[in-house]
Design an enzyme around this catalytic site. Sequence first.
Site, short mmCIF file in Angstrom:
data_model
loop_
_atom_site.label_atom_id
_atom_site.label_comp_id
_atom_site.label_asym_id
_atom_site.label_seq_id
_atom_site.Cartn_x
_atom_site.Cartn_y
_atom_site.Cartn_z
N GLN A 250 0.82 -1.21 0.00
CA GLN A 250 0.00 0.00 0.00
C GLN A 250 0.85 1.26 0.00
O GLN A 250 0.52 2.26 -0.64
CB GLN A 250 -0.93 0.01 1.21
N HIS A 253 1.83 3.00 -3.29
CA HIS A 253 0.82 3.69 -4.09
C HIS A 253 1.08 5.19 -4.16
O HIS A 253 0.99 5.80 -5.23
CB HIS A 253 -0.58 3.48 -3.50
N GLU A 318 -9.64 1.12 4.96
CA GLU A 318 -10.00 0.67 3.61
C GLU A 318 -9.71 -0.82 3.47
O GLU A 318 -10.58 -1.60 3.08
CB GLU A 318 -9.19 1.48 2.60
N HIS A 319 -8.49 -1.23 3.76
CA HIS A 319 -8.09 -2.64 3.73
C HIS A 319 -7.71 -3.08 5.14
O HIS A 319 -6.97 -2.37 5.83
CB HIS A 319 -6.87 -2.86 2.84
N ASP A 352 -6.86 -6.80 -4.84
CA ASP A 352 -6.67 -5.72 -5.81
C ASP A 352 -6.86 -6.18 -7.24
O ASP A 352 -7.32 -5.42 -8.09
CB ASP A 352 -5.26 -5.13 -5.66
N HIS A 411 -53.46 17.29 1.09
CA HIS A 411 -53.23 15.85 1.13
C HIS A 411 -54.46 15.13 1.69
O HIS A 411 -54.91 14.12 1.16
CB HIS A 411 -52.02 15.52 2.01
#
Length: 423
Positions: A250, A253, A318-319, A352, A411
Amino acid sequence: MKVIQDANVTIARTIFDNREEEYKSVQSILKDVKENGDAALYRYTQTFDRVDLQQLTVTTEEIEKAYANVSEDFLEAIKKAILNIRQFHEKQRRQSWMDTSETGTILGQLIRPLARVGIYVPGGRAAYPSSVLMNAIPAQVAGVQEIVMTTPPDQFGNINAGVLVAADLLGIKQIVKVGGAQAVGALAYGTETVKKVDKITGPGNIFVALAKKEVFGLVDIDMVAGPSEIVVLADEKANPIYVAADLLSQAEHDPMSAAILITDSTTLAEKVQLELDNQLKVLPKREIAEQSIEENGAIYIVPNLEAGIHMINDYAPEHLELIVEDPFSYVGKIKNAGAIFLGENSTEAIGDYFAGPNHVLPTGGTAKFSSPLNVDDFIKKTSLISYSNEDLKQNAEAIQTLAQFEQLQGHANAIKVRNTGNK
Protein backbone atom coordinates in the site's frame (compact mmCIF):
# COMPACT_ATOMS: atom_id res chain seq x y z
CA MET A 1 8.22 3.80 10.90
CA LYS A 2 6.89 5.17 14.17
CA VAL A 3 6.35 2.67 17.00
CA ILE A 4 3.61 3.60 19.46
CA GLN A 5 2.91 1.59 22.60
CA ASP A 6 -0.40 2.81 23.96
CA ALA A 7 -3.63 0.89 24.24
CA ASN A 8 -5.79 4.01 24.20
CA VAL A 9 -4.26 5.85 21.27
CA THR A 10 -6.31 6.80 18.21
CA ILE A 11 -4.76 5.97 14.85
CA ALA A 12 -3.74 9.13 13.04
CA ARG A 13 -5.27 9.57 9.60
CA THR A 14 -3.98 11.24 6.46
CA ILE A 15 -6.63 13.69 5.25
CA PHE A 16 -7.03 16.34 2.58
CA ASP A 17 -6.63 19.52 4.66
CA ASN A 18 -6.09 23.12 3.59
CA ARG A 19 -6.85 22.52 -0.07
CA GLU A 20 -8.30 25.93 -0.94
CA GLU A 21 -5.81 26.50 -3.74
CA GLU A 22 -6.51 23.13 -5.38
CA TYR A 23 -10.25 23.63 -4.94
CA LYS A 24 -10.17 27.01 -6.67
CA SER A 25 -8.16 25.49 -9.51
CA VAL A 26 -10.69 22.66 -9.87
CA GLN A 27 -13.62 25.09 -9.95
CA SER A 28 -11.90 27.14 -12.65
CA ILE A 29 -11.18 24.04 -14.76
CA LEU A 30 -14.74 22.76 -14.45
CA LYS A 31 -16.18 26.13 -15.44
CA ASP A 32 -13.89 26.26 -18.47
CA VAL A 33 -14.86 22.75 -19.60
CA LYS A 34 -18.55 23.52 -19.13
CA GLU A 35 -18.28 26.66 -21.27
CA ASN A 36 -15.72 25.60 -23.88
CA GLY A 37 -16.09 21.83 -24.22
CA ASP A 38 -13.51 20.01 -26.31
CA ALA A 39 -11.36 23.13 -26.75
CA ALA A 40 -10.77 23.22 -23.00
CA LEU A 41 -9.94 19.50 -22.95
CA TYR A 42 -7.31 19.90 -25.65
CA ARG A 43 -5.83 22.91 -23.89
CA TYR A 44 -5.59 21.27 -20.46
CA THR A 45 -4.14 18.10 -21.93
CA GLN A 46 -1.40 20.18 -23.50
CA THR A 47 -0.82 22.07 -20.25
CA PHE A 48 -0.84 19.17 -17.78
CA ASP A 49 0.14 16.17 -19.89
CA ARG A 50 2.40 18.10 -22.27
CA VAL A 51 0.98 16.61 -25.43
CA ASP A 52 -0.94 18.13 -28.35
CA LEU A 53 -3.59 15.57 -29.21
CA GLN A 54 -4.90 15.22 -32.74
CA GLN A 55 -8.12 13.73 -31.40
CA LEU A 56 -9.53 12.96 -27.96
CA THR A 57 -10.66 9.38 -28.46
CA VAL A 58 -8.63 6.21 -28.85
CA THR A 59 -8.70 4.70 -32.36
CA THR A 60 -9.14 1.10 -33.50
CA GLU A 61 -5.54 1.11 -34.66
CA GLU A 62 -4.36 2.05 -31.16
CA ILE A 63 -6.34 -0.84 -29.70
CA GLU A 64 -4.79 -3.28 -32.16
CA LYS A 65 -1.32 -1.95 -31.37
CA ALA A 66 -2.01 -2.39 -27.65
CA TYR A 67 -2.64 -6.12 -28.08
CA ALA A 68 0.72 -6.42 -29.83
CA ASN A 69 2.41 -4.75 -26.85
CA VAL A 70 1.16 -7.04 -24.08
CA SER A 71 2.30 -10.57 -23.38
CA GLU A 72 0.25 -13.74 -23.64
CA ASP A 73 0.72 -14.16 -19.89
CA PHE A 74 -0.89 -10.78 -19.31
CA LEU A 75 -3.81 -11.64 -21.57
CA GLU A 76 -4.38 -14.96 -19.84
CA ALA A 77 -4.15 -13.38 -16.38
CA ILE A 78 -6.52 -10.52 -17.09
CA LYS A 79 -9.09 -12.82 -18.70
CA LYS A 80 -9.07 -14.97 -15.55
CA ALA A 81 -9.44 -11.85 -13.42
CA ILE A 82 -12.41 -10.69 -15.52
CA LEU A 83 -14.10 -14.06 -15.02
CA ASN A 84 -13.57 -14.00 -11.24
CA ILE A 85 -14.73 -10.41 -10.84
CA ARG A 86 -17.80 -10.95 -13.02
CA GLN A 87 -18.81 -14.12 -11.17
CA PHE A 88 -18.54 -12.36 -7.81
CA HIS A 89 -20.61 -9.38 -8.93
CA GLU A 90 -23.24 -11.55 -10.62
CA LYS A 91 -24.22 -12.67 -7.11
CA GLN A 92 -25.16 -9.05 -6.30
CA ARG A 93 -27.85 -8.79 -8.98
CA ARG A 94 -31.24 -7.47 -7.89
CA GLN A 95 -34.60 -8.18 -9.48
CA SER A 96 -37.75 -6.08 -9.71
CA TRP A 97 -40.55 -7.35 -7.50
CA MET A 98 -44.26 -6.89 -6.80
CA ASP A 99 -46.34 -8.06 -3.86
CA THR A 100 -50.15 -8.36 -4.06
CA SER A 101 -52.22 -8.33 -0.87
CA GLU A 102 -55.47 -10.20 -0.31
CA THR A 103 -57.32 -6.89 -0.60
CA GLY A 104 -55.93 -6.18 -4.07
CA THR A 105 -53.26 -3.59 -3.31
CA ILE A 106 -50.05 -4.04 -5.27
CA LEU A 107 -46.73 -2.73 -3.93
CA GLY A 108 -43.41 -3.24 -5.59
CA GLN A 109 -40.06 -1.98 -6.76
CA LEU A 110 -38.64 -1.60 -10.26
CA ILE A 111 -34.90 -2.15 -10.65
CA ARG A 112 -33.41 -0.36 -13.64
CA PRO A 113 -29.77 0.23 -14.63
CA LEU A 114 -28.31 3.67 -15.12
CA ALA A 115 -28.24 4.61 -18.79
CA ARG A 116 -24.70 5.92 -19.12
CA VAL A 117 -21.69 5.78 -16.79
CA GLY A 118 -18.25 7.35 -16.92
CA ILE A 119 -15.27 5.56 -15.38
CA TYR A 120 -12.05 7.35 -14.54
CA VAL A 121 -8.85 5.31 -14.75
CA PRO A 122 -5.76 6.98 -13.23
CA GLY A 123 -2.53 7.49 -15.11
CA GLY A 124 0.24 9.59 -13.65
CA ARG A 125 2.52 7.49 -11.44
CA ALA A 126 1.28 4.18 -12.82
CA ALA A 127 -1.22 2.49 -15.14
CA TYR A 128 -4.07 0.46 -13.68
CA PRO A 129 -5.80 -2.10 -15.92
CA SER A 130 -7.35 -3.48 -12.73
CA SER A 131 -9.23 -0.20 -12.23
CA VAL A 132 -10.87 -0.71 -15.61
CA LEU A 133 -12.17 -4.11 -14.51
CA MET A 134 -13.34 -3.06 -11.07
CA ASN A 135 -15.32 -0.07 -12.33
CA ALA A 136 -16.74 -1.43 -15.57
CA ILE A 137 -17.71 -4.99 -14.63
CA PRO A 138 -20.26 -4.17 -11.87
CA ALA A 139 -21.78 -1.57 -14.19
CA GLN A 140 -22.12 -4.16 -16.95
CA VAL A 141 -23.60 -6.73 -14.56
CA ALA A 142 -26.14 -4.10 -13.49
CA GLY A 143 -27.13 -3.67 -17.14
CA VAL A 144 -25.55 -0.30 -17.97
CA GLN A 145 -25.51 -0.05 -21.76
CA GLU A 146 -23.08 2.84 -22.30
CA ILE A 147 -19.73 3.15 -20.56
CA VAL A 148 -17.21 5.83 -21.43
CA MET A 149 -13.71 5.65 -20.01
CA THR A 150 -11.39 8.60 -19.45
CA THR A 151 -7.68 8.28 -18.67
CA PRO A 152 -4.74 10.65 -19.09
CA PRO A 153 -2.28 10.09 -21.97
CA ASP A 154 1.49 9.98 -21.67
CA GLN A 155 3.74 12.65 -23.17
CA PHE A 156 3.45 10.98 -26.57
CA GLY A 157 -0.34 10.92 -26.54
CA ASN A 158 -0.54 7.19 -25.84
CA ILE A 159 -2.56 5.21 -23.31
CA ASN A 160 -0.99 2.27 -21.50
CA ALA A 161 -1.39 -0.91 -23.55
CA GLY A 162 -2.71 -2.96 -20.62
CA VAL A 163 -5.39 -0.38 -19.88
CA LEU A 164 -6.51 -0.37 -23.52
CA VAL A 165 -6.61 -4.16 -23.70
CA ALA A 166 -8.62 -4.37 -20.48
CA ALA A 167 -11.14 -1.86 -21.82
CA ASP A 168 -11.41 -3.64 -25.16
CA LEU A 169 -11.90 -7.05 -23.57
CA LEU A 170 -14.86 -5.56 -21.69
CA GLY A 171 -16.29 -3.99 -24.83
CA ILE A 172 -15.87 -0.36 -23.82
CA LYS A 173 -16.38 1.56 -27.05
CA GLN A 174 -15.36 5.11 -26.14
CA ILE A 175 -11.99 5.74 -24.48
CA VAL A 176 -11.12 9.40 -24.02
CA LYS A 177 -7.52 10.59 -23.59
CA VAL A 178 -8.21 13.08 -20.85
CA GLY A 179 -7.34 13.05 -17.16
CA GLY A 180 -7.66 15.24 -14.10
CA ALA A 181 -10.48 17.58 -13.16
CA GLN A 182 -11.07 18.30 -16.85
CA ALA A 183 -12.05 14.66 -17.43
CA VAL A 184 -14.56 14.84 -14.59
CA GLY A 185 -15.96 18.03 -16.08
CA ALA A 186 -16.33 16.43 -19.50
CA LEU A 187 -18.25 13.49 -18.03
CA ALA A 188 -20.44 15.70 -15.85
CA TYR A 189 -21.32 18.44 -18.34
CA GLY A 190 -20.72 16.79 -21.71
CA THR A 191 -18.70 18.19 -24.61
CA GLU A 192 -18.76 17.83 -28.39
CA THR A 193 -16.96 14.49 -28.03
CA VAL A 194 -18.03 13.27 -24.61
CA LYS A 195 -21.70 12.73 -23.90
CA LYS A 196 -22.89 13.62 -20.38
CA VAL A 197 -23.11 10.62 -18.02
CA ASP A 198 -25.37 9.78 -15.10
CA LYS A 199 -22.59 8.67 -12.75
CA ILE A 200 -18.80 8.94 -12.45
CA THR A 201 -16.74 6.29 -10.71
CA GLY A 202 -13.06 5.59 -10.27
CA PRO A 203 -10.17 6.87 -8.17
CA GLY A 204 -7.80 9.71 -8.96
CA ASN A 205 -5.55 12.37 -7.45
CA ILE A 206 -6.63 15.27 -5.26
CA PHE A 207 -7.86 17.24 -8.30
CA VAL A 208 -10.03 14.35 -9.48
CA ALA A 209 -11.40 13.83 -5.98
CA LEU A 210 -12.29 17.49 -5.53
CA ALA A 211 -13.81 17.68 -9.02
CA LYS A 212 -16.05 14.69 -8.31
CA LYS A 213 -17.13 16.32 -5.07
CA GLU A 214 -17.94 19.55 -6.94
CA VAL A 215 -20.12 17.93 -9.63
CA PHE A 216 -21.98 15.61 -7.24
CA GLY A 217 -25.67 16.40 -7.49
CA LEU A 218 -25.51 17.15 -11.18
CA VAL A 219 -24.33 13.57 -11.58
CA ASP A 220 -23.85 10.79 -9.06
CA ILE A 221 -20.39 9.67 -7.95
CA ASP A 222 -19.10 6.57 -6.23
CA MET A 223 -17.17 8.35 -3.46
CA VAL A 224 -14.62 11.05 -2.78
CA ALA A 225 -11.60 8.79 -2.47
CA GLY A 226 -8.75 9.74 -0.16
CA PRO A 227 -5.27 8.21 0.18
CA SER A 228 -5.09 4.41 0.23
CA GLU A 229 -4.93 2.65 3.60
CA ILE A 230 -4.03 -0.73 5.02
CA VAL A 231 -4.18 -1.95 8.60
CA VAL A 232 -2.63 -5.31 9.51
CA LEU A 233 -3.66 -6.93 12.78
CA ALA A 234 -0.99 -9.52 13.59
CA ASP A 235 -0.11 -11.75 16.52
CA GLU A 236 3.24 -13.22 17.60
CA LYS A 237 2.92 -16.11 15.14
CA ALA A 238 2.60 -13.87 12.08
CA ASN A 239 5.34 -14.01 9.47
CA PRO A 240 7.16 -10.64 9.58
CA ILE A 241 8.21 -11.01 5.94
CA TYR A 242 4.56 -11.23 4.89
CA VAL A 243 3.48 -8.38 7.13
CA ALA A 244 6.20 -6.04 5.86
CA ALA A 245 5.46 -6.92 2.24
CA ASP A 246 1.77 -6.19 2.68
CA LEU A 247 2.42 -2.85 4.37
CA LEU A 248 4.69 -1.84 1.49
CA SER A 249 2.10 -2.98 -1.06
CA GLN A 250 0.00 0.00 0.00
CA ALA A 251 2.83 2.39 0.81
CA GLU A 252 4.09 2.23 -2.78
CA HIS A 253 0.82 3.69 -4.09
CA ASP A 254 1.34 7.23 -2.90
CA PRO A 255 3.38 9.20 -0.36
CA MET A 256 0.07 9.97 1.37
CA SER A 257 -0.88 6.29 1.69
CA ALA A 258 -1.17 4.91 5.21
CA ALA A 259 0.33 1.56 6.24
CA ILE A 260 -0.45 0.54 9.83
CA LEU A 261 0.51 -2.52 11.87
CA ILE A 262 -1.30 -3.33 15.10
CA THR A 263 0.20 -6.16 17.16
CA ASP A 264 0.40 -7.46 20.71
CA SER A 265 3.95 -8.70 20.11
CA THR A 266 6.98 -6.44 20.61
CA THR A 267 9.12 -9.13 19.01
CA LEU A 268 7.02 -9.12 15.84
CA ALA A 269 7.10 -5.33 15.73
CA GLU A 270 10.91 -5.36 15.81
CA LYS A 271 11.14 -8.03 13.12
CA VAL A 272 8.72 -6.15 10.86
CA GLN A 273 10.82 -2.99 11.25
CA LEU A 274 13.89 -4.88 10.04
CA GLU A 275 11.96 -6.45 7.16
CA LEU A 276 10.63 -3.08 6.03
CA ASP A 277 14.20 -1.80 5.79
CA ASN A 278 15.32 -4.90 3.87
CA GLN A 279 12.44 -4.90 1.41
CA LEU A 280 12.57 -1.16 0.81
CA LYS A 281 16.15 -1.52 -0.46
CA VAL A 282 14.99 -3.47 -3.50
CA LEU A 283 11.54 -1.93 -4.04
CA PRO A 284 11.40 -0.06 -7.39
CA LYS A 285 9.12 2.58 -5.89
CA ARG A 286 11.28 2.94 -2.82
CA GLU A 287 11.11 6.72 -2.67
CA ILE A 288 7.31 6.78 -2.63
CA ALA A 289 6.99 3.88 -0.19
CA GLU A 290 9.65 5.25 2.14
CA GLN A 291 7.94 8.62 2.37
CA SER A 292 4.60 6.93 3.02
CA ILE A 293 6.06 4.72 5.75
CA GLU A 294 7.91 7.57 7.45
CA GLU A 295 5.15 10.16 7.30
CA ASN A 296 1.95 8.12 7.55
CA GLY A 297 2.96 4.64 8.69
CA ALA A 298 3.02 3.37 12.26
CA ILE A 299 3.32 0.25 14.37
CA TYR A 300 0.97 0.18 17.36
CA ILE A 301 1.85 -2.24 20.15
CA VAL A 302 -1.25 -3.10 22.17
CA PRO A 303 -1.68 -5.20 25.31
CA ASN A 304 -4.03 -7.60 23.51
CA LEU A 305 -5.76 -8.04 20.17
CA GLU A 306 -9.11 -6.93 21.59
CA ALA A 307 -7.61 -3.47 22.11
CA GLY A 308 -6.40 -3.60 18.50
CA ILE A 309 -9.89 -4.39 17.25
CA HIS A 310 -11.26 -1.40 19.12
CA MET A 311 -8.70 0.81 17.32
CA ILE A 312 -9.62 -0.76 13.98
CA ASN A 313 -13.34 -0.11 14.40
CA ASP A 314 -12.61 3.50 15.27
CA TYR A 315 -10.26 3.96 12.29
CA ALA A 316 -12.46 2.07 9.77
CA PRO A 317 -9.66 1.11 7.34
CA GLU A 318 -10.00 0.67 3.61
CA HIS A 319 -8.09 -2.64 3.73
CA LEU A 320 -7.81 -4.81 6.85
CA GLU A 321 -5.66 -7.92 7.07
CA LEU A 322 -6.06 -10.38 9.95
CA ILE A 323 -2.77 -12.27 10.09
CA VAL A 324 -3.61 -14.00 13.33
CA GLU A 325 -4.33 -17.48 14.55
CA ASP A 326 -7.96 -18.38 13.71
CA PRO A 327 -8.78 -15.13 11.88
CA PHE A 328 -12.43 -16.12 11.37
CA SER A 329 -12.99 -15.86 15.12
CA TYR A 330 -12.40 -12.11 14.84
CA VAL A 331 -14.63 -11.36 11.84
CA GLY A 332 -17.76 -10.79 13.92
CA LYS A 333 -15.94 -8.23 16.03
CA ILE A 334 -14.91 -6.09 13.05
CA LYS A 335 -17.61 -3.48 12.51
CA ASN A 336 -15.91 -1.06 10.14
CA ALA A 337 -13.66 -2.01 7.22
CA GLY A 338 -13.85 -1.77 3.44
CA ALA A 339 -12.50 -5.27 2.91
CA ILE A 340 -11.22 -7.91 5.33
CA PHE A 341 -8.45 -10.32 4.31
CA LEU A 342 -8.33 -13.44 6.43
CA GLY A 343 -5.11 -15.33 7.11
CA GLU A 344 -1.55 -15.11 5.87
CA ASN A 345 -2.35 -16.29 2.34
CA SER A 346 -4.97 -13.58 1.79
CA THR A 347 -2.71 -10.69 0.95
CA GLU A 348 -4.44 -7.47 -0.05
CA ALA A 349 -2.87 -7.75 -3.51
CA ILE A 350 -5.13 -10.73 -4.27
CA GLY A 351 -8.15 -8.50 -3.70
CA ASP A 352 -6.67 -5.72 -5.81
CA TYR A 353 -6.42 -7.87 -8.89
CA PHE A 354 -7.93 -11.28 -8.94
CA ALA A 355 -10.16 -12.76 -6.25
CA GLY A 356 -13.40 -11.12 -7.38
CA PRO A 357 -14.55 -8.58 -4.75
CA ASN A 358 -14.21 -4.97 -5.81
CA HIS A 359 -11.05 -3.05 -4.97
CA VAL A 360 -12.79 0.35 -5.09
CA LEU A 361 -13.23 0.69 -1.33
CA PRO A 362 -14.27 3.40 1.13
CA THR A 363 -11.35 5.43 2.50
CA GLY A 364 -10.91 8.15 5.10
CA GLY A 365 -13.08 6.42 7.70
CA THR A 366 -16.10 6.25 5.40
CA ALA A 367 -16.22 2.48 5.85
CA LYS A 368 -18.29 3.35 8.91
CA PHE A 369 -21.20 4.18 6.63
CA SER A 370 -20.40 3.15 3.05
CA SER A 371 -19.53 0.07 1.03
CA PRO A 372 -17.21 -1.17 -1.72
CA LEU A 373 -18.23 -0.35 -5.27
CA ASN A 374 -20.89 -2.88 -6.27
CA VAL A 375 -23.75 -3.60 -8.65
CA ASP A 376 -26.17 -1.54 -6.55
CA ASP A 377 -24.11 1.55 -7.38
CA PHE A 378 -25.23 1.27 -11.00
CA ILE A 379 -28.96 0.75 -10.54
CA LYS A 380 -31.87 2.92 -9.53
CA LYS A 381 -35.02 1.80 -7.76
CA THR A 382 -38.54 3.00 -8.49
CA SER A 383 -41.41 2.29 -6.09
CA LEU A 384 -44.74 0.93 -7.38
CA ILE A 385 -48.06 1.58 -5.61
CA SER A 386 -51.44 0.34 -6.84
CA TYR A 387 -53.89 0.89 -3.96
CA SER A 388 -57.16 -1.04 -3.92
CA ASN A 389 -60.55 0.53 -3.21
CA GLU A 390 -60.96 -1.71 -0.17
CA ASP A 391 -57.70 -0.54 1.38
CA LEU A 392 -58.48 3.08 0.56
CA LYS A 393 -61.77 2.91 2.48
CA GLN A 394 -60.23 1.03 5.39
CA ASN A 395 -57.26 3.39 5.82
CA ALA A 396 -58.67 6.74 4.67
CA GLU A 397 -59.24 8.06 8.18
CA ALA A 398 -55.72 7.18 9.34
CA ILE A 399 -54.13 8.81 6.30
CA GLN A 400 -56.21 11.97 6.74
CA THR A 401 -55.24 12.12 10.42
CA LEU A 402 -51.56 12.08 9.55
CA ALA A 403 -51.98 14.69 6.82
CA GLN A 404 -53.95 17.02 9.09
CA PHE A 405 -51.36 16.67 11.84
CA GLU A 406 -48.79 18.03 9.38
CA GLN A 407 -51.28 20.78 8.39
CA LEU A 408 -51.40 19.57 4.80
CA GLN A 409 -55.12 19.80 4.15
CA GLY A 410 -54.66 19.30 0.42
CA HIS A 411 -53.23 15.85 1.13
CA ALA A 412 -56.18 15.07 3.41
CA ASN A 413 -58.67 16.28 0.80
CA ALA A 414 -57.09 14.05 -1.86
CA ILE A 415 -58.06 11.11 0.33
CA LYS A 416 -61.42 12.55 1.43
CA VAL A 417 -62.80 13.11 -2.09
CA ARG A 418 -62.09 9.52 -2.98
CA ASN A 419 -63.46 8.07 0.22
CA THR A 420 -66.74 9.98 -0.06
CA GLY A 421 -67.41 8.52 -3.49
CA ASN A 422 -66.94 11.69 -5.55
CA LYS A 423 -66.12 10.94 -9.19
